[in-house]
Design a protein around this motif. Structure first.
Motif, PDB file in Angstrom:
ATOM      1  N   ALA A 107     -10.732  26.365  47.198  1.00 54.11           N
ATOM      2  CA  ALA A 107     -11.478  26.133  48.431  1.00 54.11           C
ATOM      3  C   ALA A 107     -12.053  27.444  48.951  1.00 54.11           C
ATOM      4  O   ALA A 107     -13.231  27.516  49.340  1.00 54.11           O
ATOM      5  N   ALA A 108     -11.228  28.495  48.930  1.00 48.69           N
ATOM      6  CA  ALA A 108     -11.699  29.799  49.399  1.00 48.69           C
ATOM      7  C   ALA A 108     -12.851  30.303  48.537  1.00 48.69           C
ATOM      8  O   ALA A 108     -13.830  30.858  49.045  1.00 48.69           O
ATOM      9  N   CYS A 109     -12.745  30.096  47.227  1.00 48.28           N
ATOM     10  CA  CYS A 109     -13.829  30.520  46.328  1.00 48.28           C
ATOM     11  C   CYS A 109     -15.123  29.797  46.671  1.00 48.28           C
ATOM     12  O   CYS A 109     -16.200  30.404  46.677  1.00 48.28           O
ATOM     13  N   MET A 110     -15.001  28.503  46.923  1.00 47.42           N
ATOM     14  CA  MET A 110     -16.199  27.725  47.227  1.00 47.42           C
ATOM     15  C   MET A 110     -16.869  28.233  48.500  1.00 47.42           C
ATOM     16  O   MET A 110     -18.078  28.411  48.561  1.00 47.42           O
ATOM     17  N   PHE A 151      -9.016  12.160  46.936  1.00 44.11           N
ATOM     18  CA  PHE A 151      -9.906  13.158  47.523  1.00 44.11           C
ATOM     19  C   PHE A 151      -9.349  13.651  48.860  1.00 44.11           C
ATOM     20  O   PHE A 151      -9.006  12.871  49.731  1.00 44.11           O
ATOM     21  N   THR A 152      -9.229  14.971  49.009  1.00 46.71           N
ATOM     22  CA  THR A 152      -8.673  15.490  50.256  1.00 46.71           C
ATOM     23  C   THR A 152      -9.425  16.731  50.728  1.00 46.71           C
ATOM     24  O   THR A 152      -9.916  17.504  49.912  1.00 46.71           O
ATOM     25  N   LEU A 153      -9.495  16.878  52.043  1.00 50.50           N
ATOM     26  CA  LEU A 153     -10.123  18.079  52.611  1.00 50.50           C
ATOM     27  C   LEU A 153      -9.072  19.052  53.139  1.00 50.50           C
ATOM     28  O   LEU A 153      -9.391  20.054  53.757  1.00 50.50           O
ATOM     29  N   ASP A 154      -7.798  18.716  52.857  1.00 45.60           N
ATOM     30  CA  ASP A 154      -6.681  19.520  53.367  1.00 45.60           C
ATOM     31  C   ASP A 154      -6.822  21.001  53.056  1.00 45.60           C
ATOM     32  O   ASP A 154      -6.549  21.852  53.894  1.00 45.60           O
ATOM     33  N   SER A 212     -10.707  22.112  44.436  1.00 43.43           N
ATOM     34  CA  SER A 212     -10.595  22.370  45.875  1.00 43.43           C
ATOM     35  C   SER A 212     -10.438  21.075  46.669  1.00 43.43           C
ATOM     36  O   SER A 212     -10.048  21.108  47.831  1.00 43.43           O
ATOM     37  N   PHE A 213     -10.726  19.946  46.044  1.00 45.44           N
ATOM     38  CA  PHE A 213     -10.565  18.661  46.740  1.00 45.44           C
ATOM     39  C   PHE A 213      -9.363  17.867  46.241  1.00 45.44           C
ATOM     40  O   PHE A 213      -9.191  16.705  46.578  1.00 45.44           O
ATOM     41  N   LYS A 214      -8.539  18.491  45.399  1.00 47.26           N
ATOM     42  CA  LYS A 214      -7.384  17.770  44.864  1.00 47.26           C
ATOM     43  C   LYS A 214      -6.140  18.067  45.686  1.00 47.26           C
ATOM     44  O   LYS A 214      -6.030  19.121  46.311  1.00 47.26           O
ATOM     45  N   THR A 215      -5.191  17.150  45.634  1.00 46.07           N
ATOM     46  CA  THR A 215      -3.897  17.422  46.256  1.00 46.07           C
ATOM     47  C   THR A 215      -3.082  18.272  45.291  1.00 46.07           C
ATOM     48  O   THR A 215      -3.363  18.314  44.096  1.00 46.07           O
ATOM     49  N   ASN A 216      -2.050  18.933  45.832  1.00 48.09           N
ATOM     50  CA  ASN A 216      -1.219  19.770  44.971  1.00 48.09           C
ATOM     51  C   ASN A 216      -0.587  18.980  43.845  1.00 48.09           C
ATOM     52  O   ASN A 216      -0.472  19.455  42.731  1.00 48.09           O
TER      53      ASN A 216
END
Lengths: 297, 279, 481
Positions: free
Chosen positions: B248-251, B55-58, B36-40
């Motif tokens: 991210a949604a799962c988290m 590390f990204t919060l995008d 969830s913190f990785k870039t595509n």
């Protein structure tokens, strides 16, 4: 019949009534519908032309060249999954029995898998087991456990094991919670009495814990078996029944057949067959465990 | 001396078991967490990384900007909590009736409950659609609440019956002697004793409704009525899976469950250890 | 303590009930609307198809449900823009936009169709048309199409092939209006190709198979081809089979041609690519997503895919690393046999209470203005001539596809048939057989025999019941532009 008895019966009736009504409306109709479908030539695209076809659906299923393999898969999948879930869940519940610092947090974390939807779990495990991009292979190679990349989902037996692994991961918390709850309601004084008698831990487990938790164990085992047998989503996501139908179970096969053929007559027949199978299993299981519904435990 | 050694060994064994369980549970969750913190680009790369390089919060930001995740969360909470409470009420009353009353057809009732669990879901949907259509409940949260209640009640009810049966009748009779009526004795005496079981059942109904996906997809059309599993599933596209946003949604979706479990766990293990009842 | 928890539970549940009550109130207008509309429908049913549309003309507010089958963020963005434009122009029609993920869209639509609750404007995948038409879930659109402002603006291919040959001649009407054209090309790593000495201008399928071997370099973890072995595995093999049958599926009697010696030969060599390690072993499980990431992550050198993948490549690879090559031609007759279909068409549901308004929305969706928005965001080829002339589609990576349409040896291959069992063939039957072949459980000959047997059986049955419908034939593409 005495007035008192009558009154008691009325009470029981009203206590059960809402549930019974709900199930009657929402379960009885689909159930009857399934039975009727199973005897009909019924395609969703030509529902108006449905007609009875003399058990043709059942014949078609039995003549399906994959039927025996899929039936065997179903048994293996259900048995291994439930057995592993149960023993791991039991171990977990026993380990959690005595309080320790941080037990609440520990439990909250360990029970998490259960709250994630099966599809997400399926996709995640598919990724974990991926031979090129997945961490399982990567870690295996880095640690030297694996000599070369393994295509976990690329071969029938291994793929089925992977699905089972995901399924076990998902289901252990269920047994964990249920058994923990059952163990926790065993009166302490029983143990105290046993200790005075000089019983050791093993004896206490077999003579107090197990018998006391038996109804919960029997019931969870029974229902878990039914659910696992019925569950298609993890297989659908992780392997789609492949390679070459090697990981299909009755439930997943039914799912993919139903919407690719839209032949709900045959789907109904398959459903009827496996409900019959489950009913026989249930009756046998209840007999063997003496869970006969009259409260004799 | 020997006893002490044994006890210690048992303690170590227990510690190892607990640690292994924790590891097994956390490993896949950790994978979702770091994803969830990785870039595509990092997610799709051949190099497997165990901590995000960049590390990204995008993913989180997009989750709330692009989708109506707050609405889905609210929908899920409404459906789940309502379902769990209804299931609990039905199960307590039904379970009590099955445990405490003798009547004809009791076995049959039990059998019906079990059979209700055997119908393959795929064969449930179309008839249910027809029923909801008649009730004008298609595309409403109420339809999901009803469905999830139907799915989860049988198990909870039968489980609670098992718990009720273990409580000696003498306990209730004593309460009646003291002038309690049935309802009072149920609430004041029986339910407190059964608390672990009741909470476990509540947890069961809660999760059963919280993570259900297929019915959510089938019975809800409007985007504004979607539940969390349905929203998470939407990141699985035809052409690619948006792993970053999905993780991210799962988290985010795990947060309410963690809180819920943390609050409720306590009551499951509390049980009789407090000595609430002595016969 | 317990009492407190109990009271919390009770409180929470009360709040929940209250909240769900609120949700109910929000929907009430809609429910009332549909109830009113229902009574309108019973009246309208005796009348002509179009009579119900008067509501839209009277300026009465109408709500139309529209469902997208392939929910994704990019598609959402395009549709939201299109819907906003449409609602501005048609203030009395409100579009309620719904989405369902691709994996569940077929099962959901089938459920909705069989219970008469489809959205007014339905998206129909080309492979579902016969299913939906036979079931009577969607309505014929020719009478509407006649008066459409842009009816002559559709490209010739759309009109000749997608309207005439695949719909009017089979079902006697046009049921689905294509959204955009979708066709395949070979995504290729130019740098790898150069190293391996692979040429990809005017190549044939044999050269393609050889290229896959040449570009494989296992020591460097490079594989020649992104092999599709999972869902829709059969589909990739079809390209090779059609090249050996002159683009035909059946002979005049309805016997499937896919097990001819030529087909077996090329199919054997195709499967050998997998068996001999020109693609990772795991490829037996690869579906669309895995194939694409294999290419974009630098695991595989070639990928046979449609134009939407361009965006993913642009994000992950640098421009000088890849290109889209035109599909190889047949070694037998020099023609390029490609699948040229649409991505996801629009249809009006039979159960719709506002068919006229629904059609109005489809008219807008098919207009050059909306087509440009839709095709640019999703990287698809427009069906409207005017939109196709846009620079976006004539330059850049999309140009590779446009280039192909100029080829005079391009032939579009036909559907596998118009019978309902095609769905079973596609979704379950064919993939399992191909996978068994990849695992060496059966020979390529046996595999193709089984596929051919399946298709022959149902095609012959279909021909008996529908003697007037022509057997599926390759499509003329001379007049594509």
């Amino acid at each position: 019949m005495t007035v008192r008895e009558k009154k008691r019966r009325r009470e029981a009736f009203w206590l059960l009534f809402p549930t019974a009504l709900l199930l009657l409306v929402f379960i009885a109709y689909p159930l009857v519908n399934t039975l009727v479908l199973s005897l009909q030539e019924y395609k969703l695209t030509s529902a108006g032309k449905a007609h009875f076809n003399h058990f043709e659906n059942f014949r078609a299923i039995i003549e399906d060249p994959y039927f025996t393999m899929i039936l065997r898969n179903s048994f293996v999948f259900t048995f291994v999954t439930v057995a592993l879930q149960f023993f791991l869940g039991l171990t977990l519940a026993l380990a959690l029995y005595k309080p320790f610092k941080g037990r609440n947090v520990y439990q909250a974390v360990v029970f998490l898998p259960w709250s994630i939807s099966a599809l997400v779990i399926g996709f995640t495990f598919r990724w974990l087991f991926n031979a090129e991009f997945g961490p399982v292979n990567d870690i295996g190679l880095k640690l030297g456990i694996l000599q070369e990349k393994i295509s976990f989902l690329g071969n029938g037996t291994m793929a089925l094991s992977c699905v089972i692994a995901a399924m076990v991961w998902y289901g252990v918390p269920f047994f964990g919670i249920m058994l923990t709850a059952a163990f926790q309601s065993i009166p302490m004084d029983l143990y105290e009495a046993a200790e005075i008698d000089g019983s050791n831990a093993v004896k206490k487990f077999f003579y107090i814990t197990l018998p006391y938790a038996k109804p919960t164990i029997v019931l969870t085992l029974l229902l878990r078996t039914i659910w696992v047998f019925n569950s298609a989503d993890l297989i659908y996501v992780m392997t789609n029944g492949g390679p070459g139908n090697a990981t299909h179970t009755l439930a997943s096969y039914m799912f993919s057949k139903a919407y690719s053929t839209l032949n709900f007559g045959q789907t109904g027949a398959l459903g009827t067959m496996f409900m019959a199978g489950l009913a026989i299993y249930t009756l046998m299981f209840m007999k063997i465990t003496r869970y006969d519904g009259s409260g004799g435990f | 001396m020997k006893r002490k050694m044994k006890k210690r060994l048992m303690g170590i064994l227990r510690f190892i078991i607990l640690a292994l369980f924790l590891l097994a549970v956390l490993a896949p969750l950790y994978w979702l967490f770091i994803t969830s913190f990785k870039t595509n680009a990092e997610i799709n790369s051949l190099e497997v990384t165990y901590w995000p390089h960049a590390f990204t919060l995008d993913n989180y930001q997009k989750l709330f900007e692009v989708t109506e995740f707050g609405v889905y969360m609210k929908n899920s909470l409404i459906v789940t909590l309502t379902t769990a409470v209804i299931v609990l009420l039905l199960s307590i009353s039904g379970g009590y009736a099955l445990a405490r009353y003798e009547f004809k057809g009791k076995k049959a009732v039990l059998l019906v409950f079990l059979v209700s669990q055997m119908i393959p879901t795929i064969l449930l949907f179309i008839p249910m659609f027809a029923i909801f259509g008649k009730m004008k409940l298609n595309n409403t949260l109420q339809s999901l609440i009803i469905l999830y209640t139907v799915f989860n009640t049988p198990f909870c009810l039968v489980t609670l019956r098992g718990f009720f049966e273990r409580i000696p009748t003498s306990l209730e009779e004593a309460a009646w002697m003291d002038g309690c009526n049935k309802m009072q004795s149920l609430v004041k005496v029986v339910i407190p004793v059964l608390f672990p079981g009741i909470v476990a059942t509540f947890v069961f109904a809660f999760t059963g409704a919280w993570n259900e996906l297929l019915a959510g997809i089938m019975f809800i059309n409007s985007n504004s009525l979607k539940t969390i599993p349905v929203a998470i599933n939407a990141f699985i596209g035809k052409y690619s899976i948006d792993w970053g946003q999905m993780s991210a949604a799962c988290m985010i979706a795990l947060i309410p469950t963690v809180i819920f479990f943390a609050v409720v766990q306590k009551y499951i293990v509390q049980g009789l250890t407090q000595g609430a009842v002595k016969e | 303590m317990r009492k407190r928890l109990l009271s919390i539970v009770v409180m929470v549940s009360m709040i929940a009930v209250l909240l769900s009550g609120c949700g109910n109130a929000e929907q009430k207008p809609e429910e009332g609307n549909s109830a009113a509309a229902e009574s309108a429908e019973t009246e309208g049913e005796t009348g002509a198809d179009h009579s119900d549309g008067s509501a839209a003309d009277d300026g009465e507010q109408v709500t139309i449900r529209f469902m997208d089958n392939m929910a994704s963020e990019v598609r959402d963005r395009a549709y939201e823009e299109i819907i906003a434009n449409f609602e501005k122009e048609n203030p009395n029609i409100k579009i309620e936009y719904e989405t369902v993920p691709w994996d569940q869209s077929h099962s959901k639509l089938v459920t909705l169709g069989s219970t008469g609750t489809m959205p007014d404007v339905v998206q129909v995948h080309p492979t579902w048309i016969s299913e939906f038409v036979n079931a009577g879930w969607i309505v014929g659109l020719d009478s509407y199409l006649e008066n459409y402002e842009y009816k002559d603006g559709f490209t010739d291919y759309t009109r000749n092939v997608l309207f005439d040959q695949t719909q009017r001649q089979v079902f006697g009407d046009v049921y689905v209006i294509p959204d955009a054209i979708l066709t395949n090309g070979i995504f290729i790593r130019t740098d790898w190709a150069e190293e391996a000495g692979v040429e990809y201008d005017d190549w044939t399928w044999n050269e393609f198979l050889e290229a896959a071997q040449k570009m494989t370099d296992k020591d460097n973890n490079r594989y020649g081809i992104a092999f599709r072995g999972g869902r829709a595995a059969y589909h990739q093999a079809m390209f090779l089979l059609y090249s050996q049958t002159g683009g035909r599926v059946y002979d005049e009697e309805g016997n499937c041609l896919f097990n001819s010696p030529e087909c077996v030969d090329i199919f054997t060599r195709y499967i050998d690519l997998y068996k001999e390690g020109n693609t990772p072993e795991d490829a037996i499980n690869w579906g669309f997503a895995e194939m694409c990431s294999a290419f974009t992550s630098g695991l595989s050198g070639m990928l046979n895919q449609t134009c939407e993948v361009i965006e993913m490549c642009e994000q992950n690879l640098s421009d000088d690393q890849w290109t889209v090559a035109i599909l190889p031609s047949s070694d037998a007759d020099g023609k390029i046999y490609n699948e040229i279909s649409f991505s996801n068409g629009y249809a009006v549901a039979q159960n719709s209470e506002h068919k006229e308004a629904a059609w109005k929305f489809i008219e807008y969706l098919s207009s050059p203005e909306a087509a440009k928005i839709y095709c640019k965001t999703n990287l698809l080829i427009p069906v409207q001539k005017e939109a196709l002339e846009d620079e976006f589609f004539t330059s850049g990576k999309m140009a590779g596809y446009a280039e192909m349409f100029k080829k005079d040896n391009l032939v579009a291959w036909p559907e596998l048939g118009y019978f309902a069992e095609v769905g079973e063939f596609r979704e379950t039957f064919a993939d399992a057989e191909v996978q068994k072949c990849m695992q060496g459980q059966q020979t390529p000959q046996e595999t193709l025999d089984k596929l051919a047997e399946f298709l022959t059986k149902y095609q012959k049955e279909y021909m008996k019941e529908n003697p007037d419908v022509e057997i599926p034939m390759p499509k003329d593409t001379q007049a594509l532009n």
